[in-house]
Design an enzyme around this catalytic site. Structure first.
Site, PDB file in Angstrom:
ATOM      1  N   GLU A 146       1.012  -1.227  -0.134  1.00 47.23           N
ATOM      2  CA  GLU A 146      -0.069   0.037  -0.056  1.00 47.23           C
ATOM      3  C   GLU A 146       0.916   1.221   0.003  1.00 47.23           C
ATOM      4  O   GLU A 146       0.526   2.216   0.985  1.00 47.23           O
ATOM      5  CB  GLU A 146      -0.855   0.036   1.222  1.00 47.23           C
ATOM      6  CG  GLU A 146      -1.578  -1.551   1.226  1.00 47.23           C
ATOM      7  CD  GLU A 146      -2.583  -1.624   2.516  1.00 47.23           C
ATOM      8  OE1 GLU A 146      -2.369  -0.894   3.574  1.00 47.23           O
ATOM      9  OE2 GLU A 146      -3.339  -2.337   2.650  1.00 47.23           O
ATOM     10  N   CYS A 197     -10.115   0.505   8.635  1.00 47.18           N
ATOM     11  CA  CYS A 197      -9.466   1.587   9.094  1.00 47.18           C
ATOM     12  C   CYS A 197     -10.235   2.717   8.460  1.00 47.18           C
ATOM     13  O   CYS A 197     -10.235   3.710   9.032  1.00 47.18           O
ATOM     14  CB  CYS A 197      -8.024   1.539   8.731  1.00 47.18           C
ATOM     15  SG  CYS A 197      -7.719   1.158   7.084  1.00 47.18           S
TER      16      CYS A 197
HETATM   17 ZN   LIG Z   1      -7.884   2.873   5.481  1.00 48.37          ZN
END
Ligand SMILES: [Zn+2]
Length: 649
Positions: free
Chosen positions: A318, A414
């Site tokens: 990521e 998240c």
């Molecule tokens: Zn996130």
């Protein structure tokens, strides 16, 4: 006024938002996203995997039997939800919601151990293994979110329960970690605690927390590498990224932060770390750390950021990859990373009021951040692509992370609560004060109240921004008061008009702000008119993906083409740079917004004779079409289909 609350420093602006654009979104968050996420925390969503989050706290507290469920960082979901609720309560009291939040806070605190430790994963699974794998296991990250929630909840309600628990845990961590020889020399694998400790310092005035934040930031990446020592000592598994292209740059620990030349690694980790660095540079007057922030800012925003404010070019880690590598269809562009960029930009503005930071903050906010949430506030994007072919997401392994529909919830949840806490604390991003100067960074209708040395000044703003470039302020003071109102002049506005009490003025423009200095009197008015005009933007020729293409931008908003308006095979479409776009309110889109229509073209399908896949290049066979573009943040709110930001020219 709105965010007046106990503990809030008197000099911070008090802000109330009454803005057609933002009220609609924040109301959705209040009505839908907050209750929806509360259900998620309580395993009550019918169409999503149970989160286990609050149950984990009850199990850790001995109130229930069972196993820990979810990720090692599951606790942070509850903290982020509470922080979002706290921010919401600051602008709109809601006794029922507050009672619900009190219960969540009590549940969290019930799991605290006598010495202050508070983490359900370790308390349930391995109480003897605390702080043995900082690199992978997020204990310190979770404490960071607990602190942020606790500070916000205290400011919103004056209730100390959670703050006292966070302080107790922070004190334990301060006894365990630090530069002293008898302490552990570790630091968080996922930065977050660093910026939270700064908030705890600001809320309590306790300098130890600021020092601990500074210690964590500067210990990071020093030799010998703590994460490797820890791995050997505790028999932790080999680092997942050790043998790949990222190595310890994945978590920004490949070298000390002051020496890091480029933004590297996991984008969310990077944003949280850089945010803390900017805070520390400001509070400690640390010029070297400030230079590091400026260098990293240039790395991100001049070479590694998408036009939507998305960051993180690759799903692998990521993470950031390399300069100008900005693929539109395999991008990661996590919602949290764009949120983190907004966090960092605000802190850079506090460090150094330069309009370039506000420009990026606004770009990320109105595009990549908002696209993370469905209009109804009940489904979310984790990944925010600039180009989507739905079939690719289902049939190409390398594009499986790119979805064309927002999801009801994620195992790793998240992004949704992160969105909630940012949107509900938007008050903190609009203004800042430096001496006798009031900076206006974002154009949001409502009120701001500022305590200057010479007295109190209130600004009332009305505007239909971003659909209209006229922004009006009325000034309110008890007595005439000398001050500078520094209004941001966005880089995207090639011209502007500014009137003070109806008369055109041309103030000095300093680093992206119009500096209007005068003796302000009650009832004075300011009217800023920015040039909001649909404009085709090119990317630097160094970006291979975008060469020969253009994106339509209008002010802060990036526009995109969707299949619902333009039919399938969007890659065949192109802009005519000479065409004049029309920008007007749309009647058939699911929220108030302006669409852009503009003449363009489409490559026709080849006739069957003469080769169907390849053939000698001839004249292009094109038909004229009327392109319809909608704001990027709105995409995927209708029939799922293709989407594209960059079209050929
Ligand atoms: Zn996130």
């Amino acid at each position: 006024m709105a965010n007046k609350a106990p503990g809030k420093a008197d000099e911070s602006p008090r802000v109330r938002i009454r803005d057609p654009f933002w009220d609609a979104r924040r109301e959705t968050v209040r009505r839908n996203a907050i209750p929806y996420q509360w259900k998620a925390l309580n395993d009550a969503l019918p169409n999503a995997e149970p989160s286990g989050c609050l149950r984990n706290f009850r199990i850790a507290a001995g109130m229930e039997q069972g196993e820990h469920r979810g990720f090692v960082f599951q606790d942070s979901d509850a903290a982020k939800w509470l922080e979002g609720v706290a921010c919401s309560l600051m602008s709109q009291p809601d006794p029922e919601l507050e009672a619900r939040a009190d219960k969540v806070a009590e549940t969290i605190v019930a799991a605290q151990q006598p010495d202050g430790y508070l983490n359900t994963y370790y308390t349930i699974n391995a109480p003897d293994k605390r702080f043995t794998n900082l690199r992978d296991n997020h204990e310190l990250y979770c404490l960071g979110h607990l602190i942020e929630a606790a500070v916000a909840y205290y400011r919103a309600t004056g209730k100390r329960l959670l703050l006292d628990a966070a302080v107790k845990y922070a004190d334990l961590v301060d006894r365990v970690f630090g530069p002293e020889p008898e302490k552990k020399h570790g630091y968080p694998g996922h930065p977050e605690l660093e910026l939270a400790l700064v908030k705890l310092y600001e809320a309590t005035g306790e300098k130890r927390y600021l020092r601990l934040a500074g210690y964590f930031v500067d210990a990071r990446g020093t030799a010998p590498l703590y994460f490797e020592e820890e791995e050997k000592q505790n028999g932790n598994g080999r680092f997942y990224f050790a043998d790949g292209p990222l190595g310890y740059a994945y978590c920004q620990a490949d070298r000390p932060v002051r020496e890091q030349p480029e933004a590297e690694g996991h984008a969310v980790r990077a944003m949280y770390l850089y945010s803390a660095m900017a805070d520390l540079a400001r509070l400690n007057g640390d010029g070297e750390l400030r230079s590091a922030c400026e260098r990293l800012w240039a790395s991100v925003t001049e070479r590694r950021m998408y036009i939507t404010g998305a960051i993180g070019s690759s799903p692998y880690g990521e993470a950031f990859t390399f300069d100008y590598d900005l693929p539109n269809d395999t991008v990661y562009g996590e919602t949290c990373a764009a949120i983190g960029l907004v966090f960092w930009a605000r802190r850079m503005l506090l460090l150094d009021a330069d309009g370039k930071y506000a420009d990026v903050m606004e770009r990320a906010l109105y595009n990549c951040v908002l696209s993370g949430m469905q209009l109804d506030g009940q489904s979310f994007f984790y990944v925010n692509p600039l180009e989507v072919l739905p079939e690719a997401g289902s049939r190409d392994h390398g594009k499986q992370h790119v979805l064309s529909r927002r999801q009801p919830w994620f195992g790793c949840a998240c992004c949704p609560p992160n969105l909630v806490r940012l949107l509900m604390s938007l008050e903190d991003y609009i203004y800042s004060v430096d001496g006798e100067r009031v900076y206006v960074h974002l154009f949001v209708a409502g009120e701001g109240e500022f305590r200057l040395r010479s007295g109190k000044l209130r600004l009332r703003c009305s505007t239909d921004y971003p659909w209209d470039g006229r922004i009006r302020y009325s000034v309110h003071t008890e007595a005439p008061l000398p001050a500078v109102l520094a209004l941001r002049l966005p880089a995207w506005s090639p011209s502007y008009r500014l009137r003070v009490n109806g008369e055109t003025v041309e103030p000095v423009v300093e680093r992206g702000y119009l500096q209007v200095e005068r003796q302000w009197r009650d009832g004075d008015s300011l009217e800023l008119e920015l040039e909001l005009r649909p404009t085709l933007y090119a990317a630097s020729p160094s970006v291979p993906e975008d060469i020969g293409k253009a994106a339509m931008v209008c002010g802060p908003l990036v526009y995109c083409a969707e299949e619902a308006d333009n039919g399938p095979r969007l890659h065949r479409l192109g802009f005519d740079p000479a065409a004049v776009p029309e920008w007007r309110y749309a009647s058939d889109l699911p929220c108030t917004c302006k669409e852009i229509t503009v003449s363009g073209w489409r490559d026709r399908e080849w006739p069957p004779e003469g080769g169907s896949l390849y053939r000698p290049l001839g004249q292009p066979d094109r038909e004229g079409v009327r392109l319809r573009l909608i704001p990027y943040f709105l995409w995927a709110n209708r029939t799922p289909g293709e989407m594209r930001v960059w079209l050929r020219v």
